[in-house]
Write a protein that holds these residues in place. Structure first.
Motif, PDB file in Angstrom:
ATOM      1  N   GLU A  78      32.669 -65.003  85.102  1.00 55.30           N
ATOM      2  CA  GLU A  78      34.168 -64.974  84.711  1.00 55.30           C
ATOM      3  C   GLU A  78      34.886 -66.095  84.634  1.00 55.30           C
ATOM      4  O   GLU A  78      35.496 -66.627  84.138  1.00 55.30           O
ATOM      5  N   ALA A  79      34.752 -66.587  86.141  1.00 61.84           N
ATOM      6  CA  ALA A  79      35.421 -67.563  86.553  1.00 61.84           C
ATOM      7  C   ALA A  79      34.756 -69.028  85.845  1.00 61.84           C
ATOM      8  O   ALA A  79      35.506 -70.085  85.488  1.00 61.84           O
ATOM      9  N   ARG A 137      33.490 -68.961  82.749  1.00 59.85           N
ATOM     10  CA  ARG A 137      34.006 -68.622  81.520  1.00 59.85           C
ATOM     11  C   ARG A 137      35.553 -69.556  81.439  1.00 59.85           C
ATOM     12  O   ARG A 137      35.700 -70.407  80.404  1.00 59.85           O
ATOM     13  N   GLU A 138      36.262 -69.339  82.212  1.00 62.68           N
ATOM     14  CA  GLU A 138      37.656 -70.046  82.356  1.00 62.68           C
ATOM     15  C   GLU A 138      37.476 -71.549  82.192  1.00 62.68           C
ATOM     16  O   GLU A 138      38.199 -72.389  81.685  1.00 62.68           O
ATOM     17  N   ILE A 139      36.584 -72.045  82.910  1.00 59.27           N
ATOM     18  CA  ILE A 139      36.139 -73.428  83.162  1.00 59.27           C
ATOM     19  C   ILE A 139      35.531 -73.855  81.684  1.00 59.27           C
ATOM     20  O   ILE A 139      35.953 -74.853  81.095  1.00 59.27           O
ATOM     21  N   ASP A 182      36.039 -72.664  79.011  1.00 55.84           N
ATOM     22  CA  ASP A 182      37.177 -72.532  78.094  1.00 55.84           C
ATOM     23  C   ASP A 182      38.124 -73.609  77.873  1.00 55.84           C
ATOM     24  O   ASP A 182      38.577 -74.184  76.973  1.00 55.84           O
ATOM     25  N   TYR A 183      38.373 -73.987  79.161  1.00 55.10           N
ATOM     26  CA  TYR A 183      39.225 -74.934  79.524  1.00 55.10           C
ATOM     27  C   TYR A 183      38.567 -76.676  78.727  1.00 55.10           C
ATOM     28  O   TYR A 183      39.330 -76.985  78.246  1.00 55.10           O
TER      29      TYR A 183
END
Lengths: 359, 311
Positions: free
Chosen positions: A159-160, A162-164, A166-167
């Motif tokens: 999940e973490a 994915r944040e990166i 997406d960033y």
């Protein structure tokens, strides 16, 4: 592919591994997977005690593809996956370009530039990763793998990650989120000292205001109107301008932001147990080496990732082949069915792509 | 009188040490209090768990340990998640009133250590990405990010620490052979799991796009969904003509489910005819999990049919 070609390819690969030097960081904690002519991963849950034992295996058993886990495991060979004892994993980005038999110079240039921007603008600048913790590796086929070995990023969950991902790829970037109104209808937005995408938005907006203000609003052609907006933008108080729909007017800036993002394969980045091509090994679809590089500068795969040299091999084209730069010279155009001598590296490339066979 | 640190934060290593050094026994008093603690969490009554008086310190700590042992032996996601939310909220409430020194100690313990970067309060990107709540406001893409840091406020640091506590609470190792007293009291807890929490889906596998499947999976596992995720799921299910009563029954799986509020909100969504967010909005919410590029989650079935037809 016929048996004769398969033997030819594997013997060429084995020859390369005899003189290559393969080093995998924390090799003993990695899971390995190998592939052959049918599938890129035919067998996994393998492990090696040292770089030397890995290299011995490559010379002796010579797989067509070999990948290692981005993860570090307590017991890399254990099955099922839950028994391996996950101890974290490198953060990996996969940048690819889709093209034909060969990548054009433009396609190569774009993906190389993207890899460079990923490293400089995102990983180093935004995420604070030091250069020595980043490995940039040509994938051996159509793009680059960027490995982040920084221990502080190692324990991130999917999940973490994915944040990166997406960033860096700008997924879900909605510029209107940068703006908010207070109870007195004052409009606040990106300002001069903002970081990340807010900072990028501010700088892009300033540039547009300088270079073509009319794309935002005709009124901004008047220097005093532009000055008022500029002053407000610097402090983040965007309602200083009397242009009522300034947020909507900033759409051209928002449209320019994705250009600064990088298209990465999210599926690769978020997978904490992913297998990825071992740097320094050969790609079974091209015969090019997955080469690690210190600088992307002028890297050209068909020159710098070629390992088999130019000994002549007689081949027959199975499809029309365009003229192509390879090994610092121009390979001539070939018609389907045409037979000719070609440099070994080029022959391996064409055979693995199914575009030629031994003649 | 200031309460001791271990009583306030029983999940810390300091608390663990205090328990190990004490002569704590799992007796009926401790077990009763542990059951009360879990029951309060299930009922969403955080106040009940705040009943800490210094003289009760070991009882409080013991009840926490016993509650975790019961949950470990039961392995019931509904109870574990309810307990995790209640304990995290309780800790967050206490942290809001905490001194800088204790907050730092907790931050070190939880891996949420803010620092000063270019004169601003900031958290390292890995800690931020690991513990930021699943909400648009916290999406990394909308935040000030530089040099490996994300700018945050003190309030946000505490919110992330709350998430870190929750993650710690959810991470329970199985307890294969629990003591008899733990087994006996754990049976009482199972009575708290609502029967209607089981989900019966009328549509088959593959009927929904990956983003919706993921949300349904999270509901099945009693995970807590944020506001946007609930809205998406509700509008989607209602658009698929799933009756309100059934959607409500699915939502009863959520750890902070409230019958009256959920009913009111679902009826409101239905009355107002709220539409299903587009894929672009799903991306903004951080709820998109695949690159289907179909424009709206509702187009999934037609798109899939088309794909099947063309292959």
């Amino acid at each position: 592919m016929e048996e004769r070609e398969k033997r030819f390819i594997l013997s060429s690969f084995s020859g390369y591994y005899r003189r290559a030097s393969i080093a995998v960081p924390s090799v003993e904690q990695r899971e390995f997977g190998i592939g052959g002519f049918e599938r890129k991963i035919e067998s996994r849950h393998m492990g090696f005690e040292s770089d030397a034992s890995l290299q011995n295996y490559l010379v002796r058993d010579t797989p067509l593809y070999i990948s290692h886990s981005i993860a570090y495991y307590r017991f890399p060979k254990a099955t099922p996956m839950e028994n391996k004892g996950w101890m974290g994993g490198d953060l990996v980005f996969d940048l690819d370009v889709h093209g034909g038999l060969f990548l054009s110079a433009e396609e190569q240039g774009k993906v190389r530039q993207d890899a460079l921007r990923l490293v400089e603008d995102f990983l180093m600048s935004d995420f604070g990763v030091r250069r020595e913790h980043i490995r940039i590796v040509f994938s051996g086929n159509r793009g680059y793998h960027v490995h982040v070995l920084d221990p502080s990023y190692r324990m991130l969950s999917g999940e973490a990650r994915r944040e990166i991902s997406d960033y860096v790829s700008g997924k879900g970037l909605n510029y209107e989120t940068f703006f908010n109104k207070d109870e007195k209808w004052k409009l606040y937005g990106p300002k001069e000292d903002d970081w990340g995408y807010r900072g990028r938005f501010f700088r892009t907006a300033m540039k547009l205001l300088e270079e073509s203000p009319s794309r935002i609003h005709r009124r901004l052609l008047k220097p005093e109107e532009a000055a008022i907006l500029r002053e407000g933008m610097r402090t983040g108080l965007w309602s200083k301008t009397s242009i009522p729909d300034i947020v909507e007017r900033m759409k051209p800036v928002a449209d320019m932001l994705p250009v600064q993002c990088i298209e990465v394969d999210t599926g690769v980045t978020i997978d904490t147990k992913r297998l990825i091509r071992v740097p320094g090994t050969l790609h079974g679809s091209t015969g090019l080496v997955a080469q690690e590089m210190r600088s992307l500068g002028d890297f050209e795969p068909y020159r710098d990732a070629v390992v088999f040299g130019g000994d002549p091999v007689r081949i027959e084209a199975l499809q029309p082949l365009p003229a192509q730069e390879f090994l610092d010279s121009t390979m001539e155009k070939m018609e389907k069915g045409e037979r000719r001598e070609a440099p070994l590296s080029y022959a391996v490339y064409l055979i693995l792509k199914g575009a030629a066979r031994l003649s | 009188m200031e309460l001791p640190f271990p009583s306030k934060y029983p999940f810390t290593s300091e608390a663990k040490r205090a328990v190990e050094e004490s002569s704590l026994e799992l007796n009926d008093e401790v077990m009763e209090r542990a059951v009360q603690r879990v029951m309060a969490a299930v009922r969403g009554e955080p106040g009940a768990a705040y009943r800490i008086h210094p003289s009760d310190e070991m009882l409080e700590l013991g009840s926490y340990v016993a509650a975790r042992m019961m949950l470990s032996s039961l392995r019931n996601r509904f109870l574990i998640n309810k307990f995790a939310i209640a304990e995290a909220k309780r800790a967050s409430w206490l942290m809001g009133k905490e001194s800088g020194e204790n907050l730092k100690k907790l931050g070190d313990e939880l891996g949420v250590v803010p620092g000063d970067f270019e004169g601003r309060l900031a958290l390292p990107v890995p800690a931020y990405a690991s513990f930021s709540p699943r909400s648009v406001d916290y999406r990394l893409i909308f935040r000030n990010v530089k040099g490996g840091f994300v700018e945050v406020t003190r309030h946000e640091v505490i919110r992330l620490m709350e998430e870190a506590v929750k993650a710690r609470m959810e991470d329970l190792k199985p307890l294969p052979n629990p003591p008899k007293i733990v087994r006996d009291y754990a049976k009482k807890l199972m009575a708290l799991v609502p029967k209607e929490a089981e989900m019966k889906m009328s549509f088959g596998e593959g009927d929904n796009p990956p983003c919706i499947e993921r949300l349904l999976e999270q509901v099945r596992e009693h995970q807590n969904l944020n506001h946007q995720a609930r809205l998406v799921l509700a509008t989607y299910l209602l658009a698929k003509n799933v009756p309100i009563v059934k959607v409500q029954s699915m939502f009863s799986n959520l750890p902070d489910y409230e019958d009256r509020v959920t009913k009111y909100q679902l009826e409101h969504i239905s009355r107002r005819g709220y539409s299903v967010p587009s894929c672009a909005t799903m991306l903004s919410y951080g709820l998109c999990v695949a690159d289907c590029r179909i424009g709206s989650p509702l187009r999934w079935r037609n798109w899939k049919k088309g794909k099947k037809g063309s292959s």
